[in-house]
Design a protein around this motif. Structure first.
Motif, short mmCIF file in Angstrom:
data_model
loop_
_atom_site.label_atom_id
_atom_site.label_comp_id
_atom_site.label_asym_id
_atom_site.label_seq_id
_atom_site.Cartn_x
_atom_site.Cartn_y
_atom_site.Cartn_z
N VAL A 1 0.74 -1.13 -0.01
CA VAL A 1 0.02 -0.05 -0.09
C VAL A 1 0.84 1.30 0.03
CG1 VAL A 1 -1.87 -1.15 1.10
CG2 VAL A 1 -0.42 0.15 2.39
N ASN B 1 2.21 4.57 -1.06
CA ASN B 1 1.42 5.42 -1.89
C ASN B 1 1.88 6.94 -1.65
OD1 ASN B 1 -0.21 6.91 0.09
ND2 ASN B 1 -0.87 4.58 0.57
N ALA C 1 0.83 9.31 1.75
CA ALA C 1 1.20 9.29 3.21
C ALA C 1 2.51 8.60 3.09
CB ALA C 1 0.38 8.61 3.92
N PHE C 2 3.15 8.76 4.11
CA PHE C 2 4.47 7.71 4.30
C PHE C 2 3.96 6.59 5.09
CE2 PHE C 2 7.10 11.71 3.97
CZ PHE C 2 8.07 11.23 3.41
N THR C 3 4.46 5.41 4.55
CA THR C 3 4.26 4.29 5.37
C THR C 3 5.37 3.73 5.90
OG1 THR C 3 2.83 3.47 3.23
CG2 THR C 3 3.75 1.81 4.80
C1 LIG Z 1 -1.62 5.19 2.01
O1 LIG Z 1 -0.38 4.67 2.88
C2 LIG Z 1 -0.81 5.00 4.18
C3 LIG Z 1 0.08 4.75 5.17
O2 LIG Z 1 0.48 3.51 4.92
C4 LIG Z 1 -2.21 4.21 4.51
O3 LIG Z 1 -2.78 4.19 5.75
C5 LIG Z 1 -3.30 4.30 3.24
O4 LIG Z 1 -4.26 3.41 3.62
C6 LIG Z 1 -2.66 4.39 2.09
N1 LIG Z 1 -3.66 4.62 1.14
C7 LIG Z 1 -3.90 3.81 -0.03
C8 LIG Z 1 -5.01 4.33 -1.01
O5 LIG Z 1 -3.64 2.76 -0.07
#
Ligand SMILES: *[C@@H]1O[C@H](CO)[C@@H](O)[C@H](O)[C@H]1NC(C)=O
Ligand SMILES: *[C@@H]1O[C@H](CO)[C@@H](O)[C@H](O)[C@H]1NC(C)=O
Ligand SMILES: *[C@@H]1O[C@H](CO)[C@@H](O)[C@H](O)[C@H]1NC(C)=O
Ligand SMILES: *[C@@H]1O[C@H](CO)[C@@H](O)[C@H](O)[C@H]1NC(C)=O
Ligand SMILES: *[C@@H]1O[C@H](CO)[C@@H](O)[C@H](O)[C@H]1NC(C)=O
Ligand SMILES: *[C@@H]1O[C@H](CO)[C@@H](O)[C@H](O)[C@H]1NC(C)=O
Ligand SMILES: *[C@@H]1O[C@H](CO)[C@@H](O)[C@H](O)[C@H]1NC(C)=O
Ligand SMILES: *[C@@H]1O[C@H](CO)[C@@H](O)[C@H](O)[C@H]1NC(C)=O
Length: 699
Positions: free
Chosen positions: A115, A117, A120-122
């Motif tokens: 995920v 993206n 946001a930072f993951t």
């Molecule tokens: C984007 O990354 C954030 C952080 O990991 C996550 O919470 C969010 O669900 C992600 N969005 C998508 C559309 O995958």
């Protein structure tokens, strides 16, 4: 100062974590150096999500953000953590040492999160005791480099808060609890999970659970499985498993009947469990690999005098060194057969200095081009002798005679019918029916004269399209009585072997296309029916020829579906009497494909050598594969692959009662090597969870 120290001890960072990069400095932390390559960076970018300062990375092909520790960090940390943002960038992490040039396994970001993206930072944590993708434990070494490497098409992302972690606390968690076999639950967990609270209700009635064995797979040390025996067998209806506040619900479907007749047997060829390029003897033992193929485009140009090869169109037509010498040759395929082999380790066919206008150049050698003009046409190739040296059957015979481990099988080159693109510099003209036949007969005669017991595999064709026509096109079919290529080839080989008094060929296939133009004369042209079709053509045109698939793959080596496809394919190869198969390419031993081989043959426990008849009622092969066998007329083994999203419930008749060894992978439990021992009653119900492959063997 005291306030700062307090913040550290109460805050996110443990005192002994080692920061590599944190926002606010625009640089790597002290003690770390920038050893990156082939990329564009901004070490003080605020363009990422939330304006958090980060390193913006834009890599070229295989470029990397590489951070070097002035003092090696060895194995002194529990893991690596970082925050990353980008459109699921194709980046892999590996650790390496400038002191001894060792590199760890490369860990794709996709095995850590899918995920990642741009909004946001993951946060990603890599646990060194449980590497993502079931890669086990980070080996001991003098590590001093952390590398984030982009893939073939580069990678664009922001990364920040990079640090080595002093400690990773694995929270206690029950990960899955699934029904399996007749009366078992398989419960996987991490950390110090409390299993004493586990309870199960079948169709509304509480059943009691007896804890049986716990198994900790060697490759995923922090995921453990405990098997429980239910006081009441599994049956159609609802199964609710509760563990504290977690509930796992299943609907077990009505039984489908499955009958095994162990008196009806057919041989399973031992050579179907092969792979291309198995790396070492441990790999061969742990996956039970029976056949090792050394082949592919580069091997076409193999020159034993120096162990030179040429990558052809796969990589800028560059010469390099590569030898089968270090590989464990159980049985080898060997290519070679376009009259030229590489003359050295360094030449390449299309230097920029000679051909300035080309589509692309090697990022690691900016002078080596891909031989394509900007408009997509090939550059007119230079003389072969720029890069190659002549090669003929006398030299090939001398090479075979000198090999310390003789191959059991020789393929007549590799996908020779598309040489005009894969080896455009060596053989620019399209290969036709007659040339391919002549080359096969010449090489087969040489091989049989040199090693009388060797088997020769040809045509080693690349694709469905080339089973039926040639690179010249339909004028070539027309010039050969409008006969499709393989039937024509088989009848010609039949004639040639009558003349020579020898029978030198396999039919060797790779991957399957789908186009079926009207010009082809195949019956039932919309069904591939690969194995039966080839067997029927062999019976018709050249009886006694054997059939080999030298490059096959699931097309998804990292996903559970690839593992299930591989289990199904190995079962089909056995039942349909395929003679030989080698997976392309070396599958990851601990990934889904490796586990499919392990399921059938891992670590000394083998599926039987006689296929026995399995009859199922109302079971579609789209959702279920069942393969049964015996060894030495006894010891029943069954492999069941459930490709459905719900469990399957089989009423197995005629199965001998007793103790069985069970191993499985997939389902909620993932791709680790789960195994235990179970008891099976005659005429027993057997539940297989969704997306799961199971192997049982009578003890
Ligand atoms: C984007 O990354 C954030 C952080 O990991 C996550 O919470 C969010 O669900 C992600 N969005 C998508 C559309 O995958
Ligand atoms: C890091 O190294 C790369 C490659 O040499 C270079 O392009 C980049 O400017 C360096 N960045 C910093 C901040 O030193
Ligand atoms: C690394 O070395 C330590 C200490 O000698 C040992 O306990 C550990 O098992 C080793 N780990 C691996 C993966 O070999
Ligand atoms: C599981 O089934 C129970 C009983 O039917 C139900 O109360 C519960 O909501 C279900 N839980 C989930 C997660 O579906
Ligand atoms: C591409 O350019 C070359 C050299 O100018 C020319 O000979 C060739 O015909 C062109 N190919 C195509 C498809 O236009
Ligand atoms: C192969 O080449 C060698 C060296 O040029 C030559 O001596 C030999 O006669 C050739 N063999 C054949 C079969 O052409
Ligand atoms: C069989 O081979 C012989 C010798 O090469 C050739 O003369 C003959 O034409 C071939 N027959 C057919 C049907 O191709
Ligand atoms: C292979 O089997 C041996 C003995 O049965 C066992 O000790 C070892 O742990 C197994 N290895 C793996 C990787 O499963």
């Amino acid at each position: 100062m005291i306030f700062g120290a307090l913040l550290l001890s109460f805050g996110v960072l443990a005192a002994a974590d080692d920061i590599i990069y944190a926002p606010g400095t625009g640089a790597l932390a002290s003690g770390w150096e920038n050893w990156s390559w082939s990329s564009t960076f901004d070490f003080a970018s605020t363009a990422g999500p939330g304006g958090v300062e980060s390193i913006s990375v834009n890599t070229e092909e295989f470029g990397a953000l590489s951070t070097f520790a002035e003092t090696a960090f060895d194995n002194n940390y529990a893991g690596l953590r970082f925050d990353i943002s980008g459109a699921q960038p194709d980046v892999s992490i590996y650790f390496s040492s400038s002191l001894n040039s060792v590199s760890s396994t490369s860990l794709p970001l996709a095995s850590m999160s899918t995920v990642v993206n741009t909004s946001a930072f993951t946060t990603i944590t890599v646990d060194f005791n449980n590497l993502p993708g079931n890669e086990g434990i980070l080996p001991n070494n003098t590590w001093n480099l952390v590398n984030f490497q982009g893939g073939q098409n580069g990678a664009v992302y922001f990364i920040t808060n990079i640090l080595l972690l002093d400690e990773i606390i694995v929270p206690p968690l029950i990960l899955s609890a699934e029904p399996i076999a007749g009366n078992m639950l398989a419960v996987t967990f991490q950390g110090d999970a409390d299993l004493s609270q586990l309870s199960a209700i079948i169709n509304g009635a509480q059943v009691s659970l007896t804890q049986s064995v716990t198994y900790s797979p060697p490759d995923t040390p922090s995921q453990t499985i405990t098997y429980f025996t239910l006081s009441t067998p599994l049956s159609a209806g609802s199964l609710v498993i509760t563990a504290g506040s977690t509930t796992f619900n299943y609907t077990i479907p009505a039984t489908q009947s499955l009958t095994i007749d162990i008196t009806e047997t057919k041989d399973i060829s031992p050579s179907i469990y092969g792979v291309n390029f198995p790396p070492d003897a441990d790999y061969i033992t742990l996956l039970g690999v029976t056949m090792s193929r050394w082949g592919g485009n580069a091997v076409t140009a193999y020159n034993p005098n120096g162990a030179f090869t040429n990558a052809g169109n796969d990589y800028y037509f560059e010469n390099r060194v590569s030898s089968p010498g270090g590989r464990p040759l159980l049985a080898a395929g060997l290519s070679g057969g376009l009259d030229w082999v590489s003359k050295d380790a360094t030449s390449y066919s299309y230097p920029r200095t000679t051909y300035p206008d080309q589509q692309s150049f090697d990022p690691f050698n900016s002078d080596a081009g891909d031989g394509l003009l900007p408009n997509g046409s090939w550059v007119t190739p230079p003389p072969q002798s720029n890069v190659y040296t002549p090669w003929n059957t006398s030299q090939a015979a001398a090479m075979l005679s000198a090999m310390p481990i003789k191959p059991d099988v020789i393929t007549v080159d590799n996908e020779i019918e598309i040489a005009s693109s894969t080896h455009q510099d060596m053989h620019p003209d399209p290969m036709g029916y007659d040339e391919e036949l002549a080359r096969v007969i010449m090489t087969a005669t040489m091989a049989k004269d040199t090693l009388p017991n060797v088997e020769v595999a040809a045509p080693s064709t690349c694709a469905w399209w080339y089973y039926w026509t040639s690179d010249i096109g339909y004028s070539d079919n027309a010039a050969h009585g409008n006969q499709d290529f393989i039937p024509w080839f088989l009848s010609q080989m039949n004639n040639a072997s009558v003349q020579a008094g020898k029978h030198p060929t396999y039919i060797d296939e790779s991957w399957i296309g789908t186009s079926v133009p009207a010009q082809w004369t195949e019956p039932n042209p919309n069904a591939v029916m690969l194995i039966p079709r080839m067997q029927q053509l062999i019976d018709q045109f050249y009886p006694g020829t054997r059939l080999s698939v030298s490059e096959w793959s699931s097309t998804d080596d990292t996903d559970i579906t690839g593992g299930l496809v591989t289990v199904d394919s190995l079962g089909i190869f056995g039942v349909y009497g395929l003679d030989q198969a080698t997976y392309w390419s070396e599958p990851d031993q601990k990934g889904p494909i490796g586990l499919a081989f392990w399921l059938y043959r891992g670590n000394g426990t083998f599926f039987g050598d006689k296929s026995v008849q399995v009859t199922t009622a109302n079971v579609s092969p789209d959702v279920l594969g069942v393969y049964a066998s015996t060894s030495d007329g006894e010891k029943v083994s069954i492999v069941i692959v459930n490709k459905d999203v719900v469990p399957v419930n089989l009423a197995i008749s005629n199965i001998p009662a007793g103790t069985y060894f069970l191993r499985h992978f997939g389902g909620e439990a993932g791709v680790a090597k789960w195994q235990t021992t179970i008891n099976i009653a005659a005429n027993s119900n057997f539940v297989v969870p969704s997306y799961t492959a199971v192997f049982i063997q009578q003890q």
